[in-house]
Design a protein around this motif. Structure first.
Motif, mmCIF file in Angstrom:
data_model
loop_
_atom_site.group_PDB
_atom_site.id
_atom_site.type_symbol
_atom_site.label_atom_id
_atom_site.label_comp_id
_atom_site.label_asym_id
_atom_site.label_seq_id
_atom_site.Cartn_x
_atom_site.Cartn_y
_atom_site.Cartn_z
ATOM 1 N N TYR A 196 15.106 39.783 96.927
ATOM 2 C CA TYR A 196 14.215 39.997 98.073
ATOM 3 C C TYR A 196 14.309 41.396 98.671
ATOM 4 O O TYR A 196 13.420 41.819 99.406
ATOM 5 N N SER A 197 15.355 42.134 98.366
ATOM 6 C CA SER A 197 15.485 43.490 98.913
ATOM 7 C C SER A 197 14.359 44.397 98.431
ATOM 8 O O SER A 197 14.086 45.443 99.041
ATOM 9 N N LEU A 198 13.681 43.991 97.375
ATOM 10 C CA LEU A 198 12.578 44.803 96.850
ATOM 11 C C LEU A 198 11.348 44.802 97.758
ATOM 12 O O LEU A 198 10.535 45.727 97.711
ATOM 13 N N PHE A 199 11.211 43.786 98.587
ATOM 14 C CA PHE A 199 10.032 43.725 99.452
ATOM 15 C C PHE A 199 10.002 44.893 100.440
ATOM 16 O O PHE A 199 8.934 45.442 100.735
ATOM 17 N N LYS A 200 11.171 45.293 100.940
ATOM 18 C CA LYS A 200 11.222 46.427 101.857
ATOM 19 C C LYS A 200 10.809 47.714 101.154
ATOM 20 O O LYS A 200 10.031 48.516 101.708
ATOM 21 N N LEU A 201 11.313 47.922 99.936
ATOM 22 C CA LEU A 201 10.920 49.113 99.177
ATOM 23 C C LEU A 201 9.421 49.122 98.904
ATOM 24 O O LEU A 201 8.775 50.173 98.957
ATOM 25 N N ALA A 207 8.184 51.172 95.711
ATOM 26 C CA ALA A 207 8.294 50.251 94.582
ATOM 27 C C ALA A 207 7.047 49.378 94.503
ATOM 28 O O ALA A 207 6.301 49.244 95.483
ATOM 29 N N LYS A 208 6.860 48.786 93.352
ATOM 30 C CA LYS A 208 5.758 47.859 93.142
ATOM 31 C C LYS A 208 6.307 46.659 92.377
ATOM 32 O O LYS A 208 6.855 46.814 91.273
ATOM 33 N N ILE A 209 6.223 45.480 92.964
ATOM 34 C CA ILE A 209 6.691 44.260 92.302
ATOM 35 C C ILE A 209 5.608 43.791 91.340
ATOM 36 O O ILE A 209 4.472 43.536 91.737
ATOM 37 N N VAL A 210 5.968 43.676 90.053
ATOM 38 C CA VAL A 210 4.971 43.313 89.046
ATOM 39 C C VAL A 210 5.216 41.926 88.455
ATOM 40 O O VAL A 210 4.381 41.435 87.684
ATOM 41 N N TYR A 211 6.347 41.299 88.827
ATOM 42 C CA TYR A 211 6.634 39.983 88.258
ATOM 43 C C TYR A 211 7.606 39.242 89.159
ATOM 44 O O TYR A 211 8.555 39.825 89.689
ATOM 45 N N ALA A 212 7.371 37.929 89.316
ATOM 46 C CA ALA A 212 8.286 37.037 90.036
ATOM 47 C C ALA A 212 8.600 35.860 89.131
ATOM 48 O O ALA A 212 7.692 35.128 88.715
ATOM 49 N N SER A 213 9.867 35.657 88.811
ATOM 50 C CA SER A 213 10.237 34.612 87.847
ATOM 51 C C SER A 213 9.888 33.220 88.346
ATOM 52 O O SER A 213 9.574 32.324 87.549
ATOM 53 N N ARG A 214 9.929 33.018 89.652
ATOM 54 C CA ARG A 214 9.647 31.698 90.204
ATOM 55 C C ARG A 214 8.235 31.230 89.864
ATOM 56 O O ARG A 214 7.957 30.035 89.793
ATOM 57 N N ASP A 215 7.336 32.172 89.635
ATOM 58 C CA ASP A 215 5.959 31.810 89.271
ATOM 59 C C ASP A 215 5.890 31.102 87.924
ATOM 60 O O ASP A 215 4.900 30.422 87.625
ATOM 61 N N VAL A 272 18.257 42.937 106.491
ATOM 62 C CA VAL A 272 17.033 42.641 105.742
ATOM 63 C C VAL A 272 15.957 42.255 106.752
ATOM 64 O O VAL A 272 16.138 41.309 107.505
ATOM 65 N N PRO A 273 14.846 42.962 106.800
ATOM 66 C CA PRO A 273 13.836 42.719 107.836
ATOM 67 C C PRO A 273 13.221 41.318 107.765
ATOM 68 O O PRO A 273 13.192 40.689 106.694
ATOM 69 N N VAL A 274 12.732 40.869 108.902
ATOM 70 C CA VAL A 274 12.052 39.577 108.972
ATOM 71 C C VAL A 274 10.930 39.503 107.947
ATOM 72 O O VAL A 274 10.726 38.471 107.286
ATOM 73 N N GLU A 275 10.202 40.605 107.776
ATOM 74 C CA GLU A 275 9.075 40.614 106.841
ATOM 75 C C GLU A 275 9.518 40.311 105.411
ATOM 76 O O GLU A 275 8.782 39.666 104.649
ATOM 77 N N SER A 276 10.700 40.775 105.044
ATOM 78 C CA SER A 276 11.195 40.508 103.690
ATOM 79 C C SER A 276 11.532 39.030 103.509
ATOM 80 O O SER A 276 11.229 38.432 102.470
ATOM 81 N N TRP A 277 12.150 38.443 104.517
ATOM 82 C CA TRP A 277 12.440 37.010 104.444
ATOM 83 C C TRP A 277 11.147 36.209 104.403
ATOM 84 O O TRP A 277 11.039 35.226 103.659
#
Length: 361
Positions: A196-201, A207-215, A272-277
């Protein structure tokens, strides 16, 4: 009188033998290891019922009447460092992920898993914003940051497998969480598998999130837990019960949707910001992630982790989870708190069983 005394002494000896050895006196301190680097002074963390228990001082409150001090000890080296501390008897309890605990069991650590604490957690693949990497398949030959020895690694390896790759097809660089973020932000790597630390970046444009394993389903998620050293449990079962009950109380509070915003604000004290959680838990019932249950899904996932670790040569001999879980403390906590039917039980495939916990014990 002499005969009477002898008979009394003999009866006392027999009674002691029948009831077994007395429990040791209460420990002066309970040491709980956390497989991540804490933030603040004193350090805290977020993202699990164990974290909630720390932030709300639930374990301290439970043990205060017995005058037992609680030390939460954080490890930048995550699960592997926790295992070393457990091996050296520097901890009594530990919060860590599935793969590190399996590695510890493979190396002879005598522990019992007491309850789940943050389950069905995915991993994310992130790249620099201007990267041409669009999917996992595009990672071949790329420099990829990965925190080896943690429960991130095994999920990442299984994600690669689903896409026809292995770590050998990549230029894997072993980086901890902070180093992974820094390397990604500076473009020192082409991609990272992280949490989840990637959401802040991503919000910062780094950064750009291109994949989430949970999907791709719950089989591509990782699990975490609270465990105890067998020696400590044997000597102090009453203390173990109080710790488990305190964490279950934290799990119930964390699972209540009415507390979602308050929970994220509490966890934000970890840095870790509220937005990331909010992003991490978006569109997911909190009960699904905060469940402490030792159900067929949890047991099956730990055995799968052990089997995968052997297949990937992370361990040399097979590891069985039989006898590793000790549910009696959890069962007692659920009963005393009237929470036997609060969390859904999942079968080995991750589907709700519709059964009450109390009916399966």
């Amino acid at each position: 009188m002499t005969l009477r005394l002898k008979l009394f002494a003999g009866a006392a000896t027999l009674l002691a033998a029948l009831i077994g050895p007395a429990h040791a006196a209460d420990p002066a301190v309970v040491r709980i290891g956390v497989a991540q680097q804490g933030t603040g002074d004193p350090p805290v963390f977020g993202g699990s019922p164990a974290a909630t228990a720390l932030l709300q001082h639930r374990v301290e409150d439970a043990l205060q009447p017995d005058h037992i001090k609680v030390d939460w000890i954080f490890f930048k080296g995550a699960g592997p460092a926790v295992n070393e501390a457990l091996a050296n008897k520097q901890l009594d309890f530990a919060y860590q992920g599935d793969l590190p605990s399996v590695l510890g069991r493979a190396n002879g650590l005598k522990t019992h898993l007491l309850l789940a604490s943050n389950v069905r957690t995915g991993v994310y693949l992130a790249v620099p914003p201007d990267s041409d990497i669009k999917s996992v398949k595009d990672l071949k030959g790329k420099r990829v940051g990965l925190f080896r020895g943690t429960n991130l690694q095994l999920v990442a390896d299984n994600v690669l497998k689903q896409n026809g790759l292995t770590e050998r097809d990549l230029r894997v660089i072993n980086l901890d969480t902070a180093a992974s973020q820094a390397a990604l932000a500076s473009k020192g790597v082409d991609a990272v598998f992280l949490d989840y630390s990637l959401f802040k970046l991503q919000r910062q444009g780094l950064a750009k999130i291109v994949y989430a394993s949970r999907d791709d389903g719950v089989q591509l998620t990782r699990q975490a837990h609270l465990l105890v050293l067998e020696d400590f449990e044997r000597a102090h079962p009453d203390t173990v019960q109080k710790v488990v009950t305190a964490v279950v109380q934290a799990a119930q509070w964390s699972s209540d949707e009415a507390n979602r915003n308050a929970l994220f604000a509490l966890w934000a004290k970890s840095g870790v910001p509220v937005e990331s959680w909010s992003s991490e838990y978006a569109n997911q019932p909190m009960k699904d992630r905060m469940s402490p249950l030792i159900d067929p899904f949890l047991v099956a996932r730990y055995q799968a982790v052990a089997d995968d670790a052997l297949r990937l040569n992370l361990i040399r001999q097979p590891v069985s989870v039989n006898g590793w879980f000790e549910p009696k403390y959890l069962d007692q906590a659920l009963k005393s708190l009237k929470l036997e039917a609060y969390w859904p039980r999942l079968d080995a495939s991750g589907k709700p069983t519709g059964e009450r916990l109390a009916e399966n014990r």
